[in-house]
Design an enzyme around this catalytic site. Structure first.
Site, PDB file in Angstrom:
ATOM      1  N   SER A  98       3.219  16.622 -28.069  1.00  0.00           N
ATOM      2  CA  SER A  98       3.615  15.209 -28.108  1.00  0.00           C
ATOM      3  C   SER A  98       4.094  14.767 -29.485  1.00  0.00           C
ATOM      4  CB  SER A  98       2.400  14.367 -27.694  1.00  0.00           C
ATOM      5  OG  SER A  98       2.494  13.051 -28.191  1.00  0.00           O
ATOM      6  N   GLY A  99       5.233  14.109 -29.515  1.00  0.00           N
ATOM      7  CA  GLY A  99       5.736  13.572 -30.777  1.00  0.00           C
ATOM      8  C   GLY A  99       4.813  12.499 -31.336  1.00  0.00           C
ATOM      9  N   LEU A 100       4.329  11.659 -30.432  1.00  0.00           N
ATOM     10  CA  LEU A 100       3.406  10.600 -30.857  1.00  0.00           C
ATOM     11  C   LEU A 100       2.146  11.211 -31.476  1.00  0.00           C
ATOM     12  CD1 LEU A 100       2.347   7.671 -30.954  1.00  0.00           C
ATOM     13  CD2 LEU A 100       1.490   8.009 -28.627  1.00  0.00           C
ATOM     14  N   ASP A 153       5.620   7.385 -35.263  1.00  0.00           N
ATOM     15  CA  ASP A 153       6.430   8.138 -34.304  1.00  0.00           C
ATOM     16  C   ASP A 153       7.889   7.684 -34.413  1.00  0.00           C
ATOM     17  OD1 ASP A 153       7.116   9.789 -32.196  1.00  0.00           O
ATOM     18  OD2 ASP A 153       6.314   8.475 -30.637  1.00  0.00           O
ATOM     19  N   ASP A 199       8.042  17.818 -27.108  1.00  0.00           N
ATOM     20  CA  ASP A 199       8.660  16.496 -27.104  1.00  0.00           C
ATOM     21  C   ASP A 199       9.633  16.495 -28.283  1.00  0.00           C
ATOM     22  OD1 ASP A 199       9.329  13.869 -27.378  1.00  0.00           O
ATOM     23  OD2 ASP A 199       7.289  13.154 -27.767  1.00  0.00           O
ATOM     24  N   ASP A 212      11.962  14.479 -29.088  1.00  0.00           N
ATOM     25  CA  ASP A 212      12.538  13.166 -29.424  1.00  0.00           C
ATOM     26  C   ASP A 212      14.026  13.136 -29.016  1.00  0.00           C
ATOM     27  OD1 ASP A 212      10.059  12.428 -30.328  1.00  0.00           O
ATOM     28  OD2 ASP A 212      10.491  12.773 -32.437  1.00  0.00           O
ATOM     29  N   GLU A 255      15.262  12.821 -25.380  1.00  0.00           N
ATOM     30  CA  GLU A 255      15.391  11.496 -24.775  1.00  0.00           C
ATOM     31  C   GLU A 255      16.697  10.830 -25.178  1.00  0.00           C
ATOM     32  OE1 GLU A 255      11.633  10.618 -26.684  1.00  0.00           O
ATOM     33  OE2 GLU A 255      12.475   8.829 -27.631  1.00  0.00           O
ATOM     34  N   LYS A 262      14.251   7.804 -33.664  1.00  0.00           N
ATOM     35  CA  LYS A 262      13.693   7.175 -32.460  1.00  0.00           C
ATOM     36  C   LYS A 262      12.498   6.287 -32.787  1.00  0.00           C
ATOM     37  CE  LYS A 262      10.358   8.211 -30.703  1.00  0.00           C
ATOM     38  NZ  LYS A 262       9.714   9.145 -29.771  1.00  0.00           N
ATOM     39  N   ASN A 300       8.784   4.910 -30.713  1.00  0.00           N
ATOM     40  CA  ASN A 300       7.961   5.185 -29.531  1.00  0.00           C
ATOM     41  C   ASN A 300       8.344   4.215 -28.409  1.00  0.00           C
ATOM     42  OD1 ASN A 300       5.255   4.713 -27.834  1.00  0.00           O
ATOM     43  ND2 ASN A 300       5.367   6.806 -28.583  1.00  0.00           N
ATOM     44  N   SER A 301       8.314   4.723 -27.178  1.00  0.00           N
ATOM     45  CA  SER A 301       8.795   3.940 -26.037  1.00  0.00           C
ATOM     46  C   SER A 301       7.939   2.719 -25.731  1.00  0.00           C
ATOM     47  CB  SER A 301       8.844   4.836 -24.796  1.00  0.00           C
ATOM     48  OG  SER A 301       9.726   5.880 -25.019  1.00  0.00           O
ATOM     49  N   ARG A 353      15.273  13.271 -20.768  1.00  0.00           N
ATOM     50  CA  ARG A 353      14.396  12.113 -20.559  1.00  0.00           C
ATOM     51  C   ARG A 353      15.223  10.828 -20.511  1.00  0.00           C
ATOM     52  NH1 ARG A 353       9.185  10.870 -24.368  1.00  0.00           N
ATOM     53  NH2 ARG A 353       9.400   8.624 -24.551  1.00  0.00           N
ATOM     54  N   HIS A 357      10.851   7.801 -17.569  1.00  0.00           N
ATOM     55  CA  HIS A 357       9.755   7.122 -18.258  1.00  0.00           C
ATOM     56  C   HIS A 357       9.694   5.658 -17.830  1.00  0.00           C
ATOM     57  CE1 HIS A 357       6.474   7.119 -20.835  1.00  0.00           C
ATOM     58  NE2 HIS A 357       7.033   7.105 -22.030  1.00  0.00           N
TER      59      HIS A 357
HETATM   60  C1  SPV Z   1       4.940  11.389 -26.627  1.00  0.00           C
HETATM   61  O1  SPV Z   1       3.864  11.860 -26.198  1.00  0.00           O
HETATM   62  O2  SPV Z   1       5.242  11.359 -27.813  1.00  0.00           O
HETATM   63  C2  SPV Z   1       5.894  10.802 -25.686  1.00  0.00           C
HETATM   64  C3  SPV Z   1       5.406  10.152 -24.510  1.00  0.00           C
HETATM   65  O3  SPV Z   1       7.067  10.799 -25.985  1.00  0.00           O
HETATM   66  S1  SPV Z   1       5.343   8.481 -24.888  1.00  0.00           S
HETATM   67  O4  SPV Z   1       4.467   8.282 -26.025  1.00  0.00           O
HETATM   68  O5  SPV Z   1       4.817   7.917 -23.661  1.00  0.00           O
HETATM   69  O6  SPV Z   1       6.660   7.972 -25.145  1.00  0.00           O
HETATM   70 MG    MG Z   2       7.397  11.098 -27.943  1.00  0.00          MG
END
Ligand code: SPV
Ligand code: MG
Length: 299
Positions: free
Chosen positions: A42-44, A54, A81, A83, A110, A116, A118-119, A155, A186
């Site tokens: 996971s990027g986050l 992130d 992930d 990004d 994505e 980027k 975070n979503s 994504r 997502h």
């Molecule tokens: C991550 O885990 O970094 C993701 C999922 O991209 S989210 O945080 O839901 O965007």
């Molecule tokens: Mg991410």
């Protein structure tokens, strides 16, 4: 079996499959030991574990270094992930090359712009990638891979940015035609509505991956019913460790003693086991002069 093939099988399998977040070698190992057949890098979580945001504050080579530890510590496939691919098509295809060299099984990119965000932060305000540009990126990534089984997941952030079902479908279809192996749809709604509407129209054109962080109340059987291929539990090792570390730090600070907390933390033996200390001991017997073996006595 190759890790790439294992991930491909997981994504293409007829039943609902699950992968779990990890953010370093240790958490990756814990995910594998829990029984998961794949890992979400996971990027986050990786950025949070580094103490940064992130927002591509960690460079992509710093992320690669973390991935290398994760991959070395485990035998199940890792889906990165990725990004936005850390730039344009050229950066993204170089990323694929570097991931293959490190035995990473696939990458998710994505359709937003670098750097980027975070979503779950100000989703409506986030600029999306131009569809054509993003399709070019996917094609470049697919052309760059040397292992046919390496996976590229596209994504779609249309729901996240408030654009709705039509745009989500248009983008997913374009990414399918560009060669993506799966699409990740997502949603940040607290219910399954957006995902459900997408699944009905999409009708199985490619496997669909989801991240139910916000709609976690949805029963897993509902996800099965909708024909989802892969669920990502995206950040729960990070979040559980934050909770555990906060509690233990607070208690030790207050108590000025370890008496009350020893029973609540993993044993040192468990730490050594997870690190593979036993293997090193056995190797020392094999490779060190006998006179030196005894010098590494247990503490
Ligand atoms: C991550 O885990 O970094 C993701 C999922 O991209 S989210 O945080 O839901 O965007
Ligand atoms: Mg991410």
């Amino acid at each position: 079996m190759k890790k790439t093939k294992e991930l491909r099988n997981l994504i293409n399998s007829k039943k609902l499959e699950f992968i779990m977040e990890a953010h370093n070698g240790l958490s990756a190992k814990i995910v594998e030991e829990a029984g998961f057949r794949g890992i979400w890098a996971s990027g986050l979580s990786i950025s949070a574990a580094m103490g940064v945001r992130d927002n591509n504050e960690a460079s992509w080579t710093q992320v690669l270094d973390v991935l290398e530890f994760m991959s070395d510590a485990t035998s199940i496939p890792i889906l990165l992930d990725g990004d936005t691919g850390y730039g344009n098509f050229n950066n993204a295809r170089r990323l694929v090359k570097k991931l293959e060299q490190r035995n990473i099984a696939g990458v998710c990119v994505e359709d937003k712009q670098f750097p980027k965000m975070n979503s779950f932060l100000n989703g409506q305000l986030q600029p999306m990638a131009d569809i054509e540009e993003f399709c070019g990126k996917i094609r470049a990534m697919k052309d760059a891979q040397t292992d046919d089984d390496f996976i590229v997941v596209a994504r779609v952030e249309a729901f996240i940015t408030g654009r709705g079902l039509g745009e989500a479908l248009r983008r997913a279809e374009a990414y399918r035609k560009a060669g993506a192996d799966a699409v990740l749809i997502h949603s940040k709604r607290p219910d399954i509505m957006e995902i459900e509407s997408f699944m009905k129209e999409w009708a199985g054109r490619l496997p669909v991956v989801i991240v139910p962080t916000k709609y976690y109340l949805t029963p897993t059987d509902k996800l099965r019913e909708l024909g989802i291929s892969l669920v990502i539990w995206a950040n729960h090792n990070l979040r559980s460790s934050i909770q555990a570390m906060k509690q233990i730090s607070r208690r030790i600070y207050q108590d000025e003693s370890l008496v009350q907390i020893e029973k609540d933390v993993a044993t040192l033996e468990e730490v050594f086991r997870l690190q593979g200390a036993e293997e090193l001991e056995a190797a020392e017997q094999r490779y060190l002069p006998a006179s030196q073996c005894d010098s590494n006595e247990e503490i």
